[in-house]
Design an enzyme around this catalytic site. Structure first.
Site, PDB file in Angstrom:
ATOM      1  N   CYS A  88    -117.684  -0.143  18.414  1.00 34.33           N
ATOM      2  CA  CYS A  88    -117.701  -0.475  16.987  1.00 34.33           C
ATOM      3  C   CYS A  88    -117.017   0.609  16.159  1.00 34.33           C
ATOM      4  CB  CYS A  88    -119.137  -0.608  16.497  1.00 34.33           C
ATOM      5  SG  CYS A  88    -120.112  -1.851  17.338  1.00 34.33           S
ATOM      6  N   CYS A 132    -124.549  -2.593  13.828  1.00 34.89           N
ATOM      7  CA  CYS A 132    -125.359  -3.075  14.946  1.00 34.89           C
ATOM      8  C   CYS A 132    -126.407  -2.024  15.310  1.00 34.89           C
ATOM      9  CB  CYS A 132    -124.474  -3.413  16.136  1.00 34.89           C
ATOM     10  SG  CYS A 132    -123.904  -1.961  17.066  1.00 34.89           S
ATOM     11  N   GLU A 151    -118.050   2.063  13.486  1.00 32.90           N
ATOM     12  CA  GLU A 151    -118.955   3.128  13.043  1.00 32.90           C
ATOM     13  C   GLU A 151    -119.056   4.236  14.097  1.00 32.90           C
ATOM     14  OE1 GLU A 151    -119.402  -0.151  13.130  1.00 32.90           O
ATOM     15  OE2 GLU A 151    -120.982  -0.792  11.761  1.00 32.90           O
TER      16      GLU A 151
HETATM   17 ZN   LIG Z   1    -122.037  -1.120  16.163  1.00 34.06          ZN
END
Ligand SMILES: [Zn+2]
Length: 132
Positions: A54, A86, A56
């Site tokens: 991801c 997430c 982030e």
């Molecule tokens: Zn994530």
């Protein structure tokens, strides 16, 4: 609420660099350190889906790899629905900034703001005896 234009611009620029051929859900993140540096990340997908990372965590790992340990804020932008982080990213961020302000904005341009402890109220932690 207004988002700092610089951080939102950085998040959107990272979103534009996303590699998301499988989900068609490009995400960008801009993570600001306590000393004002900004590290960005975009989601990087893979044909072997579990290898995907991801935006982030890409931003966080770039920052930590550069020596950053304290953070002021993260702004997450996506081309589509609102990009709430997430669970894996919430846990990864908690390690360094349990009360980090989190701003998310999707295609609808609505800004949503939280703190990480609102999004991840009971994180996994180890008692290492180290100061928090
Ligand atoms: Zn994530």
């Amino acid at each position: 609420m207004t988002v700092g234009a610089d951080l939102l611009d950085e998040a959107r620029a990272a979103q534009a660099r996303a590699y998301a051929p499988y989900s068609d859900y490009p995400v960008g993140a801009a993570l600001e350190t306590s000393d004002g540096r900004v590290f960005t990340g975009s989601n990087v997908e893979n044909a072997s889906f579990s290898v995907t990372c991801c935006a982030e965590r890409v931003a966080l790992f770039a920052a930590v790899s550069a020596g950053a340990r304290e953070f002021r804020r993260i702004v997450i932008s996506a081309g589509g629905r609102t990009p709430y982080p997430c669970g894996a990213c919430r846990q990864a961020l908690v390690e360094f900034a349990p009360a980090l302000p989190v701003t998310v904005i999707g295609d609808d341009e609505r800004v949503h703001e939280f703190t990480l402890d609102q999004l991840q109220p009971h994180p996994f932690v180890l008692d290492t005896g180290r100061p928090a």
